[in-house]
Write a protein that holds these residues in place. Structure first.
Motif, short mmCIF file in Angstrom:
data_model
loop_
_atom_site.label_atom_id
_atom_site.label_comp_id
_atom_site.label_asym_id
_atom_site.label_seq_id
_atom_site.Cartn_x
_atom_site.Cartn_y
_atom_site.Cartn_z
N SER A 129 41.92 37.54 32.39
CA SER A 129 42.44 38.44 32.29
C SER A 129 41.92 39.96 32.38
O SER A 129 41.98 40.62 32.76
CB SER A 129 41.66 38.80 30.09
N HIS A 130 40.74 39.40 32.99
CA HIS A 130 39.79 40.76 33.55
C HIS A 130 40.08 41.09 35.23
O HIS A 130 41.20 42.42 35.20
CB HIS A 130 38.42 40.14 33.73
N ARG A 131 40.50 39.48 35.64
CA ARG A 131 41.09 40.21 37.05
C ARG A 131 42.68 40.66 36.72
O ARG A 131 42.92 41.47 37.90
CB ARG A 131 41.86 38.77 37.61
N GLN A 132 43.34 40.29 35.72
CA GLN A 132 44.39 40.75 35.37
C GLN A 132 44.60 42.82 35.79
O GLN A 132 45.27 43.95 35.84
CB GLN A 132 45.80 40.48 34.57
N ALA A 133 43.97 43.22 34.57
CA ALA A 133 43.54 44.24 33.79
C ALA A 133 43.52 44.99 34.77
O ALA A 133 43.78 46.20 35.31
CB ALA A 133 42.34 44.08 33.07
N VAL A 134 41.96 44.25 36.35
CA VAL A 134 41.39 45.14 37.44
C VAL A 134 42.76 45.53 37.90
O VAL A 134 42.82 46.31 38.50
CB VAL A 134 40.71 44.32 38.06
N ARG A 135 43.29 44.78 38.86
CA ARG A 135 43.99 44.79 39.42
C ARG A 135 45.29 45.62 38.86
O ARG A 135 46.26 47.13 39.18
CB ARG A 135 45.64 43.43 39.76
N TYR A 136 46.04 45.93 37.32
CA TYR A 136 46.26 46.84 36.93
C TYR A 136 45.94 47.95 36.68
O TYR A 136 46.72 48.90 37.44
CB TYR A 136 46.93 47.04 35.68
N ALA A 137 45.36 49.07 36.72
CA ALA A 137 44.14 49.27 36.69
C ALA A 137 44.22 50.32 38.06
O ALA A 137 44.31 51.13 38.25
CB ALA A 137 42.58 49.24 36.12
N ALA A 138 43.65 48.99 39.19
CA ALA A 138 43.43 49.31 41.03
C ALA A 138 45.07 50.08 40.73
O ALA A 138 44.95 51.22 42.26
CB ALA A 138 43.52 48.28 41.80
N GLU A 139 46.08 49.92 40.92
CA GLU A 139 47.17 49.96 41.10
C GLU A 139 47.50 51.59 40.52
O GLU A 139 48.98 52.28 41.18
CB GLU A 139 48.37 48.80 40.98
N ARG A 140 46.78 52.05 39.71
CA ARG A 140 47.02 53.12 39.08
C ARG A 140 46.19 54.08 39.17
O ARG A 140 46.74 55.34 39.21
CB ARG A 140 47.63 52.70 37.78
N VAL A 141 44.90 54.13 39.48
CA VAL A 141 44.36 54.76 39.44
C VAL A 141 42.97 54.50 40.37
O VAL A 141 42.21 53.13 40.59
CB VAL A 141 42.94 55.59 38.05
N PRO A 142 41.91 55.22 41.23
CA PRO A 142 40.48 54.66 41.61
C PRO A 142 40.10 54.01 41.33
O PRO A 142 39.47 54.58 40.03
CB PRO A 142 40.48 56.07 42.47
N LEU A 143 38.96 53.18 41.74
CA LEU A 143 37.83 52.12 40.60
C LEU A 143 37.32 52.29 41.59
O LEU A 143 37.13 51.41 43.24
CB LEU A 143 38.61 50.48 41.06
N ALA A 144 36.28 52.13 41.34
CA ALA A 144 34.82 51.55 41.42
C ALA A 144 33.40 50.81 40.82
O ALA A 144 33.88 50.63 39.46
CB ALA A 144 33.75 53.22 41.89
N LEU A 145 33.02 50.19 41.58
CA LEU A 145 32.16 49.22 40.55
C LEU A 145 31.03 49.71 41.17
O LEU A 145 30.34 49.95 41.79
CB LEU A 145 32.58 47.76 41.68
N VAL A 146 30.21 49.55 39.32
CA VAL A 146 28.41 50.05 39.76
C VAL A 146 27.95 48.97 39.13
O VAL A 146 28.19 48.37 38.36
CB VAL A 146 28.51 51.45 38.51
N ALA A 196 39.04 41.99 45.61
CA ALA A 196 37.75 42.60 46.54
C ALA A 196 38.68 44.17 46.83
O ALA A 196 38.17 45.30 47.18
CB ALA A 196 37.69 41.89 47.93
N ASP A 197 39.78 43.89 47.38
CA ASP A 197 40.91 45.38 47.66
C ASP A 197 41.19 46.33 46.41
O ASP A 197 41.92 47.06 46.63
CB ASP A 197 41.34 44.53 47.87
N CYS A 198 40.13 45.54 45.52
CA CYS A 198 40.69 46.66 43.93
C CYS A 198 39.97 47.76 44.15
O CYS A 198 39.85 48.21 43.35
CB CYS A 198 40.97 45.97 42.83
N PHE A 199 38.65 47.82 44.61
CA PHE A 199 37.59 49.08 44.37
C PHE A 199 37.49 49.69 45.06
O PHE A 199 37.04 48.64 47.25
CB PHE A 199 36.46 48.35 44.09
N ARG A 200 37.75 50.48 45.56
CA ARG A 200 37.23 51.58 46.73
C ARG A 200 36.04 52.05 46.59
O ARG A 200 35.73 52.34 47.69
CB ARG A 200 37.82 53.19 46.41
N HIS A 201 35.42 51.29 45.90
CA HIS A 201 33.98 52.31 46.25
C HIS A 201 32.90 50.65 45.16
O HIS A 201 33.46 50.45 44.61
CB HIS A 201 32.96 53.48 46.31
N LEU A 202 31.52 50.39 45.94
CA LEU A 202 30.94 49.46 45.45
C LEU A 202 29.07 50.58 45.85
O LEU A 202 29.02 50.82 46.67
CB LEU A 202 30.51 48.15 46.16
N VAL A 203 28.17 50.63 44.23
CA VAL A 203 27.46 51.11 44.32
C VAL A 203 26.21 49.99 43.94
O VAL A 203 26.69 49.06 42.63
CB VAL A 203 27.26 52.64 43.40
#
Length: 142
Positions: free
Chosen positions: A19-36, A54-61
């Motif tokens: 469910s998290h994977r699907q949610a992240v993919r859905y969000a990444a298609e619509r807004v930029p994502l970063a992981l902290v 791996a390709d869903c997050f524009r930035h990793l902190v």
């Protein structure tokens, strides 16, 4: 040794629910994502690769990118800067008290997800969500 053992355990992708994977993919298609994360980059990259995100997050902190870890706001402030967004325009998902304090101190909206800590310890968040899924992302992005 701890990092090596974690990477072995996480290598099959099982640490990220579908469910998290699907949610992240859905969000990444619509807004930029970063992981902290307070984890080391190699740990984060292992989990993202194994879960197909791996390709869903524009930035990793990660731990190597900050001087002060959570609960200090530095990681979230860095992510906001990398995304080119004002902190108040960002929603963070956190599962620990330190993470919530970090996100809130940086000026982000923070939603808590029980798991690592029980709900009673996550009350400083702006809200509590039982699970991260596509329906939640639809509501947040509407």
């Amino acid at each position: 040794e701890r990092v090596r053992r974690y990477r072995l355990r996480a290598a099959d992708g099982s640490t990220v629910p579908e469910s998290h994977r699907q949610a992240v993919r859905y969000a990444a298609e619509r807004v930029p994502l970063a992981l902290v994360s307070g984890a080391f980059r190699t740990e984060v990259e292992t989990v993202l690769a194994a879960s197909g995100l791996a390709d869903c997050f524009r930035h990793l902190v990660t731990a190597e990118d900050v001087v002060h870890g959570k609960p200090h706001p530095e990681g979230y402030l860095r992510a906001a800067e990398l995304l080119g967004l004002a902190p108040h325009d960002i929603v963070a998902f956190e599962d620990t008290e330190a993470g919530i304090l970090s996100a809130k101190s940086a000026g982000l909206v923070c939603l808590a997800v029980p798991g690592t800590a029980p709900p009673a310890r996550l009350t400083a968040a702006d809200g509590l969500v039982e699970r991260i899924d596509v329906e939640l992302m639809r509501r947040l992005l509407a």
